[in-house]
Motif scaffolding. Structure first.
Motif, PDB file in Angstrom:
ATOM      1  N   UNK B 190       0.823  -1.216   0.000  1.00  5.87           N
ATOM      2  CA  UNK B 190       0.000   0.000   0.000  1.00  5.87           C
ATOM      3  C   UNK B 190       0.859   1.269   0.000  1.00  5.87           C
ATOM      4  N   UNK B 191       1.913   1.234  -0.815  1.00  7.62           N
ATOM      5  CA  UNK B 191       2.671   2.453  -1.134  1.00  7.62           C
ATOM      6  C   UNK B 191       3.317   3.101   0.088  1.00  7.62           C
ATOM      7  N   UNK B 219       8.519  -1.586   5.671  1.00  9.32           N
ATOM      8  CA  UNK B 219       9.852  -2.136   5.399  1.00  9.32           C
ATOM      9  C   UNK B 219      10.627  -1.104   4.595  1.00  9.32           C
ATOM     10  N   UNK B 220      11.946  -1.178   4.684  1.00  9.66           N
ATOM     11  CA  UNK B 220      12.822  -0.245   3.946  1.00  9.66           C
ATOM     12  C   UNK B 220      13.196  -0.817   2.582  1.00  9.66           C
ATOM     13  N   UNK B 221      12.708  -0.188   1.529  1.00  9.44           N
ATOM     14  CA  UNK B 221      13.027  -0.617   0.168  1.00  9.44           C
ATOM     15  C   UNK B 221      13.664   0.569  -0.556  1.00  9.44           C
ATOM     16  N   UNK B 229       8.247   1.514   2.690  1.00  9.67           N
ATOM     17  CA  UNK B 229       7.064   0.957   2.046  1.00  9.67           C
ATOM     18  C   UNK B 229       6.094   0.414   3.096  1.00  9.67           C
ATOM     19  N   UNK B 230       4.794   0.521   2.796  1.00 12.05           N
ATOM     20  CA  UNK B 230       3.810  -0.005   3.752  1.00 12.05           C
ATOM     21  C   UNK B 230       3.068  -1.205   3.173  1.00 12.05           C
ATOM     22  N   UNK B 231       2.592  -2.040   4.078  1.00 10.11           N
ATOM     23  CA  UNK B 231       1.803  -3.213   3.750  1.00 10.11           C
ATOM     24  C   UNK B 231       0.597  -3.223   4.691  1.00 10.11           C
ATOM     25  N   UNK B 232      -0.573  -3.454   4.111  1.00 11.15           N
ATOM     26  CA  UNK B 232      -1.786  -3.507   4.923  1.00 11.15           C
ATOM     27  C   UNK B 232      -2.237  -4.955   5.039  1.00 11.15           C
ATOM     28  N   UNK B 233      -2.530  -5.356   6.269  1.00 12.50           N
ATOM     29  CA  UNK B 233      -3.054  -6.694   6.523  1.00 12.50           C
ATOM     30  C   UNK B 233      -4.513  -6.589   6.941  1.00 12.50           C
ATOM     31  N   UNK B 234      -5.352  -7.445   6.359  1.00 12.86           N
ATOM     32  CA  UNK B 234      -6.716  -7.638   6.843  1.00 12.86           C
ATOM     33  C   UNK B 234      -6.851  -9.100   7.229  1.00 12.86           C
ATOM     34  N   UNK B 235      -7.328  -9.352   8.449  1.00 10.44           N
ATOM     35  CA  UNK B 235      -7.376 -10.726   8.938  1.00 10.44           C
ATOM     36  C   UNK B 235      -8.716 -11.004   9.611  1.00 10.44           C
ATOM     37  N   UNK B 236      -9.256 -12.186   9.367  1.00  9.28           N
ATOM     38  CA  UNK B 236     -10.548 -12.545   9.964  1.00  9.28           C
ATOM     39  C   UNK B 236     -10.416 -13.052  11.390  1.00  9.28           C
ATOM     40  N   UNK B 237      -9.270 -13.634  11.732  1.00 10.76           N
ATOM     41  CA  UNK B 237      -9.154 -14.294  13.033  1.00 10.76           C
ATOM     42  C   UNK B 237      -7.799 -14.077  13.720  1.00 10.76           C
ATOM     43  N   UNK B 271       2.962   8.122  10.632  1.00 10.96           N
ATOM     44  CA  UNK B 271       2.388   6.978   9.909  1.00 10.96           C
ATOM     45  C   UNK B 271       1.263   6.356  10.730  1.00 10.96           C
ATOM     46  N   UNK B 272       1.506   6.224  12.028  1.00  8.45           N
ATOM     47  CA  UNK B 272       0.473   5.687  12.928  1.00  8.45           C
ATOM     48  C   UNK B 272      -0.802   6.525  12.812  1.00  8.45           C
ATOM     49  N   UNK B 273      -0.624   7.839  12.696  1.00  7.11           N
ATOM     50  CA  UNK B 273      -1.783   8.730  12.596  1.00  7.11           C
ATOM     51  C   UNK B 273      -2.670   8.386  11.393  1.00  7.11           C
ATOM     52  N   UNK B 274      -2.081   7.817  10.342  1.00  7.81           N
ATOM     53  CA  UNK B 274      -2.862   7.468   9.148  1.00  7.81           C
ATOM     54  C   UNK B 274      -3.780   6.282   9.392  1.00  7.81           C
ATOM     55  N   UNK B 275      -3.516   5.541  10.452  1.00  9.79           N
ATOM     56  CA  UNK B 275      -4.302   4.329  10.711  1.00  9.79           C
ATOM     57  C   UNK B 275      -5.418   4.588  11.713  1.00  9.79           C
ATOM     58  N   UNK B 276      -5.530   5.825  12.198  1.00 13.16           N
ATOM     59  CA  UNK B 276      -6.490   6.088  13.279  1.00 13.16           C
ATOM     60  C   UNK B 276      -7.702   6.898  12.813  1.00 13.16           C
TER      61      UNK B 276
END
Lengths: 276, 276
Positions: B190-191, B219-221, B229-237, B271-276
């Motif tokens: 997620x860019x 992660x640092x790329x 770089x960011x990665x978004x996780x969506x998890x059901x459990x 960055x944390x602020x973007x998730x809230x």
């Protein structure tokens, strides 16, 4: 619109390039080639010898991470020394800690201080604070003359070429140890692990021979080579990984958090390997 | 020596520039402009529509961090889907997990697969593994047709322009949820937070509406914009932050470690602020 671009070759074969609105100042000082420019992407920027030193947009990362990690590790940081750092950004962050009674800045190049005050006012703005003592002097010599004086020393230098070359030597770390009090801590910027792995390995080895606690941490600085910057800590007594929750107090930051204080020391495997 | 340089404008006013030894292949495919080149700094590189996709020197970061974080979070990842990722790097990392019985790769552009096999063999080398099913197909449609099928889905897409535009929509995340089993997990690139803060905020908001556990990690790329770089996780459990030490097993990596698995979720404040 200007067609001017500024390109920093971060290695012989890789670089970053930035659109320039206008050049603000250019001067060969007694020590280095100083350039200030207004960029479209990063605001005003300072370059020394063709390398990005700081930008208005991302400066907070470097300055917060240099200052707050050692300052929250030391339980009573009263007397602070910053070597280099003439733009004033580290000093600004240092002063956010109420325990700090005095912060001395020693930069070899008065022109950096002068033009940072002029073109980077929100970075340099605290250099006139009454708790700050600014000296235009050789940091290496200042360290050599100091003994049992500082709680925390921060080395905010340029790259290990030019005027900062002797700030990456074992003799300098030995001088820092002598200049620190018996429970003192120092931190130094130590470049990036993608292009300067040997430097990091060497600094780790040298610092470990002098300081019982040696640590490496990282931060993401987009205008610096590879975007991943490292900082080396040498500490006589306090371990940055063992800071208790009570030691933190609220400060205003954009990058540093007390959770990140510890997470920043968790290194990618290829970086961790450089410390072993 | 060639005087050829490749410049990616990562924003209108900022970019990276790389010395090119030689161009290996250039082609307008049915979906995008594909370029392979041999660079001095990063080895062979794949570019799509003028943007860096991967390089031999730093590819391990992206591929390890996409694959291992969700695979070590899920206790029994048997059936895996990779959407995009035609270079094969994510597949190579997925196969390091012995519990994986089948990994399906769906990339819309067969040319990416073809030329990655030719010029990036150590990245694409596992695409012919017997546990892998490679399909040249539309990932969005493949997801839409799947139901209760996958344990882990990894979205290794290009930027949200061109062929990957519909991979950043709420409808796509709803489709992913349907395609996953009842305890499934997905991850998507997620860019970066410096230039694409709005995108990250939007994806977080959309994914949170569909998945009970939504997380962001970094992660640092160095060859990607800003180096972070960011990665978004969506998890059901399963929560990636609550993986027990016993769940990890030894694998060969250059970036990922079990300590970094958790530290990568500790975000800089902005960055944390973007998730809230």
């Amino acid at each position: 619109m200007s067609g001017l671009w500024y390109t920093e070759k971060q290695t012989d074969h890789f670089g970053i390039t930035m659109k320039i609105k206008r050049t603000l100042h250019t001067e060969q000082t007694d020590f280095q080639y100083l350039e200030m420019a207004e960029t479209e992407e990063w605001g005003n920027m300072l370059f020394l010898d063709g390398m990005v030193m700081t930008s208005q947009k991302d400066e907070f990362v470097y300055h917060e991470m240099v200052a707050h990690v050692p300052l929250f590790t030391h339980p009573n940081p009263e007397n602070i020394l910053v070597v280099g750092g003439g733009d004033g950004g580290v000093i600004r962050e240092v002063l956010k800690h109420p325990k700090v009674k005095k912060a001395t800045l020693v930069d070899i190049d008065g022109k950096v201080i002068e033009y940072s005050k002029k073109f980077l006012p929100e970075i340099a703005g605290e250099l006139d604070n009454e708790r700050v003592d600014v000296r235009v002097d050789d940091g290496f010599m200042h360290i050599a003359k100091s003994e049992n004086e500082y709680d925390v020393i921060m080395v905010d230098s340029t790259e290990p070429v030019g005027p900062a070359a002797n700030l990456f030597t074992k003799g300098f770390y030995a001088g820092i140890s002598k200049a620190l009090k018996e429970d003192g801590i120092f931190v130094a910027q130590t470049d990036n692990p993608w292009f300067k792995a040997d430097l990091i390995r060497e600094v780790q080895r040298d610092v470990k021979e002098i300081f019982p606690i040696t640590r490496l941490y990282t931060a993401n600085i987009p205008t610096y080579p590879s975007g991943m910057w490292t900082f080396t800590i040498g500490s006589k007594k306090y371990d940055p990984l063992e800071v208790s929750d009570e030691q933190f107090h609220e400060i205003e930051t954009k990058y540093y958090t007390k959770e990140l204080h510890k997470a920043a020391f968790v290194l990618p495997k290829f970086v961790k390997d450089l410390t072993e």
